[in-house]
Enzyme design. Structure first.
Site, PDB file in Angstrom:
ATOM      1  N   GLU A 169     -46.197  48.202 -45.975  1.00  0.00           N
ATOM      2  CA  GLU A 169     -46.518  49.604 -45.716  1.00  0.00           C
ATOM      3  C   GLU A 169     -46.177  50.467 -46.930  1.00  0.00           C
ATOM      4  OE1 GLU A 169     -44.456  53.338 -43.563  1.00  0.00           O
ATOM      5  OE2 GLU A 169     -44.054  51.355 -42.718  1.00  0.00           O
ATOM      6  N   ASP A 207     -49.099  52.518 -48.889  1.00  0.00           N
ATOM      7  CA  ASP A 207     -49.124  53.967 -49.018  1.00  0.00           C
ATOM      8  C   ASP A 207     -49.538  54.371 -50.434  1.00  0.00           C
ATOM      9  OD1 ASP A 207     -48.369  56.755 -48.097  1.00  0.00           O
ATOM     10  OD2 ASP A 207     -46.952  56.509 -49.743  1.00  0.00           O
ATOM     11  N   ASP A 260     -48.842  53.336 -40.008  1.00  0.00           N
ATOM     12  CA  ASP A 260     -48.028  52.437 -40.832  1.00  0.00           C
ATOM     13  C   ASP A 260     -48.684  51.071 -40.963  1.00  0.00           C
ATOM     14  OD1 ASP A 260     -46.202  54.472 -41.064  1.00  0.00           O
ATOM     15  OD2 ASP A 260     -44.748  53.619 -39.658  1.00  0.00           O
ATOM     16  N   GLU A 268     -51.694  51.092 -43.333  1.00  0.00           N
ATOM     17  CA  GLU A 268     -51.283  51.075 -44.736  1.00  0.00           C
ATOM     18  C   GLU A 268     -50.858  49.663 -45.145  1.00  0.00           C
ATOM     19  OE1 GLU A 268     -49.683  55.672 -45.350  1.00  0.00           O
ATOM     20  OE2 GLU A 268     -48.262  54.091 -44.852  1.00  0.00           O
TER      21      GLU A 268
END
Length: 273
Positions: free
Chosen positions: A80, A84, A153, A156
């Site tokens: 994650e 991002d 989350d 990502e």
């Protein structure tokens, strides 16, 4: 006995560094029966994984790991973290190519709108990602699939998995990430306008000031609601220079703010139409 280091071998005795993977991901079990079930999800993501185990890792929540210690699957938190950053890069690149004439502030606002937590969760729901998450009992009982944060989350993490899978296979990791981004957000990106991402009440105020030099007025319709599940109704009026009062639109919501926003969205849609 040889000292264990962070460069332990991956499947096929290839060093983890050669695969472009952290050792914990290079060692993932490739014979897990659940991997075959992920093929439909990978197809919806627009990317074919060389190692579906990376996609499986992206879908593995910390709560599942806590209940299955020693199963060989890490939680998806580190994926994650990487996802991002990858998402921010591919989104910025896509927006810059879509709107090369816009300034940094406008592009930043559009990026925030396009990949907000709500937007990411919506994209995750659209491909059924939540149904493929590996959840612990606590998350299942706590309705984790209904929480935007958990879905955002995981999405990502999935993007990071595609990036790493392509890099490990000698491909173009950013091209892989762009393929997933396009599958999830391409249609919305194509429909974006420079003014999108601005709060609808602010957009409406600016538009009415420019056209009529007047500001809208938000009025609660009926009695102010009470109870555990209130339903607010708001209408927007505009007093024209000749004194005529025009009703622009109405909207409903579970709070006064939500109802005002819904009314502003309806008014903008009416004016654009």
């Amino acid at each position: 006995m040889a000292e264990e280091t962070g460069s332990s071998d991956a499947p096929g005795d290839a060093p983890a560094a050669a695969l472009g993977l952290p050792a914990v991901l290079a060692r993932l079990p490739d014979d897990d029966p659940a991997l075959a079930d992920l093929a439909p999800l990978a197809a919806r993501l627009g990317y074919g994984f060389t190692r579906p185990a990376l996609l499986r890792a992206a879908l593995t929540t910390p709560s599942w790991v806590n209940e299955h210690a020693g199963a060989g699957w890490p939680g998806n938190a580190c994926l994650e973290f990487l996802g991002d950053a990858v998402l921010g890069l591919v989104t910025a690149d896509a927006l810059w190519q879509r709107f090369p004439e816009l300034d940094e502030g406008t592009l930043t606002r559009l990026r925030a709108s396009l990949i907000s937590e709500t937007s990411l969760a919506g994209a995750a729901r659209s491909i059924g990602l939540g149904e493929r998450l590996f959840l612990g009992r606590g998350d299942r009982n706590g309705a984790a699939l209904e929480r935007d944060g958990a879905l955002a989350d995981a999405l990502e993490a999935v993007l990071a998995a595609a990036f790493l899978d392509a890099r490990a296979g000698g491909g173009d990791p950013l091209a892989a990430a762009r393929a997933v981004f396009t599958a999830l957000f391409g249609a919305r990106l194509h429909g974006l306008r420079p003014e999108d991402g601005v709060d609808p009440k602010s957009r409406l105020q600016t538009l009415l000031q420019a056209r009529h030099r007047r500001a809208p007025v938000y009025e609660v319709v009926g009695e102010r609601p009470t109870g555990a599940e209130p339903r607010w109704c708001v209408r927007i009026t505009l007093t024209l220079p000749d004194g005529q009062v025009q009703v622009l639109a109405a909207g409903e919501g579970s709070s006064l703010r939500a109802a005002e926003r819904a009314a502003a969205v309806a008014a903008l849609a009416e004016m654009d139409g």
